[in-house]
Design an enzyme around this catalytic site. Sequence first.
Site, PDB file in Angstrom:
ATOM      1  N   ASP A   9       0.860  -1.186   0.000  1.00 34.31           N
ATOM      2  CA  ASP A   9       0.000   0.000   0.000  1.00 34.31           C
ATOM      3  C   ASP A   9       0.900   1.240   0.000  1.00 34.31           C
ATOM      4  O   ASP A   9       1.771   1.374   0.868  1.00 34.31           O
ATOM      5  CB  ASP A   9      -0.873  -0.026   1.269  1.00 34.31           C
ATOM      6  CG  ASP A   9      -1.773   1.194   1.365  1.00 34.31           C
ATOM      7  OD1 ASP A   9      -2.104   1.788   0.322  1.00 34.31           O
ATOM      8  OD2 ASP A   9      -2.136   1.565   2.498  1.00 34.31           O
ATOM      9  N   MET A  10       0.705   2.104  -0.974  1.00 30.58           N
ATOM     10  CA  MET A  10       1.544   3.295  -1.055  1.00 30.58           C
ATOM     11  C   MET A  10       1.243   4.231   0.125  1.00 30.58           C
ATOM     12  O   MET A  10       0.100   4.333   0.571  1.00 30.58           O
ATOM     13  CB  MET A  10       1.289   4.047  -2.369  1.00 30.58           C
ATOM     14  CG  MET A  10       1.412   3.194  -3.617  1.00 30.58           C
ATOM     15  SD  MET A  10       2.907   2.210  -3.668  1.00 30.58           S
ATOM     16  CE  MET A  10       4.134   3.485  -3.870  1.00 30.58           C
ATOM     17  N   ARG A  57      -7.987  13.258   7.074  1.00 32.23           N
ATOM     18  CA  ARG A  57      -8.758  13.292   5.852  1.00 32.23           C
ATOM     19  C   ARG A  57     -10.203  13.762   6.033  1.00 32.23           C
ATOM     20  O   ARG A  57     -10.881  14.088   5.087  1.00 32.23           O
ATOM     21  CB  ARG A  57      -8.733  11.894   5.236  1.00 32.23           C
ATOM     22  CG  ARG A  57      -9.029  11.893   3.808  1.00 32.23           C
ATOM     23  CD  ARG A  57      -8.341  10.816   3.036  1.00 32.23           C
ATOM     24  NE  ARG A  57      -8.587   9.486   3.524  1.00 32.23           N
ATOM     25  CZ  ARG A  57      -7.890   8.435   3.126  1.00 32.23           C
ATOM     26  NH1 ARG A  57      -6.918   8.572   2.270  1.00 32.23           N
ATOM     27  NH2 ARG A  57      -8.156   7.248   3.598  1.00 32.23           N
ATOM     28  N   ASP A 112      -3.856   2.542  -5.287  1.00 21.56           N
ATOM     29  CA  ASP A 112      -2.505   2.523  -4.701  1.00 21.56           C
ATOM     30  C   ASP A 112      -2.193   1.275  -3.877  1.00 21.56           C
ATOM     31  O   ASP A 112      -1.343   1.312  -2.998  1.00 21.56           O
ATOM     32  CB  ASP A 112      -2.281   3.783  -3.860  1.00 21.56           C
ATOM     33  CG  ASP A 112      -2.908   3.681  -2.479  1.00 21.56           C
ATOM     34  OD1 ASP A 112      -3.934   2.993  -2.348  1.00 21.56           O
ATOM     35  OD2 ASP A 112      -2.346   4.275  -1.544  1.00 21.56           O
ATOM     36  N   GLU A 113      -2.878   0.186  -4.169  1.00 20.58           N
ATOM     37  CA  GLU A 113      -2.668  -1.041  -3.389  1.00 20.58           C
ATOM     38  C   GLU A 113      -2.650  -2.249  -4.306  1.00 20.58           C
ATOM     39  O   GLU A 113      -3.428  -2.310  -5.260  1.00 20.58           O
ATOM     40  CB  GLU A 113      -3.878  -1.308  -2.483  1.00 20.58           C
ATOM     41  CG  GLU A 113      -3.933  -0.580  -1.208  1.00 20.58           C
ATOM     42  CD  GLU A 113      -5.185  -1.019  -0.453  1.00 20.58           C
ATOM     43  OE1 GLU A 113      -5.121  -1.014   0.758  1.00 20.58           O
ATOM     44  OE2 GLU A 113      -6.197  -1.376  -1.088  1.00 20.58           O
TER      45      GLU A 113
HETATM   46  N1  DCP Z   1      -8.390   8.780  -1.812  1.00 20.88           N
HETATM   47  C1  DCP Z   1      -9.485   9.557  -2.242  1.00 20.88           C
HETATM   48  N2  DCP Z   1     -10.609   9.645  -1.460  1.00 20.88           N
HETATM   49  C2  DCP Z   1     -10.685   8.982  -0.293  1.00 20.88           C
HETATM   50  C3  DCP Z   1      -9.627   8.165   0.132  1.00 20.88           C
HETATM   51  C4  DCP Z   1      -8.473   8.100  -0.655  1.00 20.88           C
HETATM   52  O1  DCP Z   1      -9.409  10.167  -3.296  1.00 20.88           O
HETATM   53  N3  DCP Z   1     -11.793   9.073   0.461  1.00 20.88           N
HETATM   54  C5  DCP Z   1      -7.155   8.725  -2.639  1.00 20.88           C
HETATM   55  C6  DCP Z   1      -6.084   9.627  -2.059  1.00 20.88           C
HETATM   56  C7  DCP Z   1      -5.082   8.717  -1.432  1.00 20.88           C
HETATM   57  C8  DCP Z   1      -5.254   7.440  -2.242  1.00 20.88           C
HETATM   58  O2  DCP Z   1      -6.622   7.409  -2.662  1.00 20.88           O
HETATM   59  O3  DCP Z   1      -3.766   9.215  -1.491  1.00 20.88           O
HETATM   60  C9  DCP Z   1      -4.942   6.201  -1.446  1.00 20.88           C
HETATM   61  O4  DCP Z   1      -5.765   6.145  -0.300  1.00 20.88           O
HETATM   62  P1  DCP Z   1      -5.300   5.442   1.022  1.00 20.88           P
HETATM   63  O5  DCP Z   1      -6.519   5.174   1.827  1.00 20.88           O
HETATM   64  O6  DCP Z   1      -4.376   4.308   0.723  1.00 20.88           O
HETATM   65  O7  DCP Z   1      -4.493   6.561   1.835  1.00 20.88           O
HETATM   66  P2  DCP Z   1      -3.107   7.246   1.555  1.00 20.88           P
HETATM   67  O8  DCP Z   1      -2.285   6.490   0.557  1.00 20.88           O
HETATM   68  O9  DCP Z   1      -3.329   8.698   1.222  1.00 20.88           O
HETATM   69  O10 DCP Z   1      -2.412   7.230   2.979  1.00 20.88           O
HETATM   70  P3  DCP Z   1      -1.845   6.002   3.829  1.00 20.88           P
HETATM   71  O11 DCP Z   1      -0.373   6.253   3.929  1.00 20.88           O
HETATM   72  O12 DCP Z   1      -2.536   6.113   5.145  1.00 20.88           O
HETATM   73  O13 DCP Z   1      -2.176   4.734   3.098  1.00 20.88           O
END
Ligand code: DCP
Length: 303
Positions: A9-10, A57, A112-113
């Site tokens: 997971d990024m 978020r 991103d996963e």
């Molecule tokens: N995303 C989005 N709307 C959301 C949740 C996420 O557009 N409600 C997008 C932005 C994030 C990406 O998807 O960067 C990946 O979501 P993740 O839940 O994996 O969270 P992040 O990668 O941002 O952070 P983490 O390091 O906690 O995984």
Amino acid sequence: MERVIALVDMDCFYVQVEQRLQPEYKGKPCAVVQYKKWKGGSIIAVGYEARACGVNRNMWGDEAKKLCPDIHFFRVPEVRGKADLTKFRDAGKEVINVLSRFSNCVERASIDEAYIDLTEEVKRRMDKRAQKELLQNTHIVGFDKEGRLEGLESWLDSVYEGDDFNNIQDKKLAVGALISEEMRAAVYEETGFRCSAGIAHNKMLAKLSCGINKPNKQTVLPYGSVQGLFSTLPVRKIRNLGGKLGESLVEELNVEFIGDLVKFPLTELQNNFGDKTGEQLMKSQWFPHHNEKSADIGEYEEF
Ligand code: DCP
């Protein structure tokens, strides 16, 4: 043969994509917002520097700015009023391309996963002991109370001291962790993106462990630690149980942790939630012994 699955997971993905385009913002508090007009925009990704100030978020841009006055916002581009996610999707594909070199069974699970079935590669490498020096970012569930390195050492010692079923399964995870360190290093080298990973015997457990240590870390969940983890893990933390179903499980069965749930027989789950949901609950969850077949990794995708 128990499978070895990694979930990669990024870390704060959209933020990293933007920071790669504008490197002057690397290491600074950042977030990505969508639709900027209302209250400073809705936050969809938060960098870890901004998280340290309490930004998350669920906030509006304006609220985040109050908590973290230095925060920089990247804005999702729009085309005809709709978010244009092209650059994030393309960046995700770059990552998948790297991961696909490590296994021919990679399933992209979201932007991103990805799940990577490492079973075959692990099999090829089982004759070599996994060295702690090569597991620099690895945490072991149930073993890191005294610190990461101490936990890793004591786990590896116990894993390699015997050859019974559990030792062999754990050795597979150790080798899987080694491959996962290599994968994550390759992703960083070739794309500039950091990621985290969970390594376990099935997808659900891999996903669960990935979230335990972030960012830029990876977490192994050995058989022997599953029950301990479940006994402290709230039901709602499990994927698909975050909403209404999770809520009714908690209320109707009076359970708090996922570990409490495994005590219920199928008939009771079916009586409470209907035949289909009861069976799904029973089947999908919680013990690696349920043993998903290889096809269960999802649509088999090659990139
Ligand atoms: N995303 C989005 N709307 C959301 C949740 C996420 O557009 N409600 C997008 C932005 C994030 C990406 O998807 O960067 C990946 O979501 P993740 O839940 O994996 O969270 P992040 O990668 O941002 O952070 P983490 O390091 O906690 O995984």
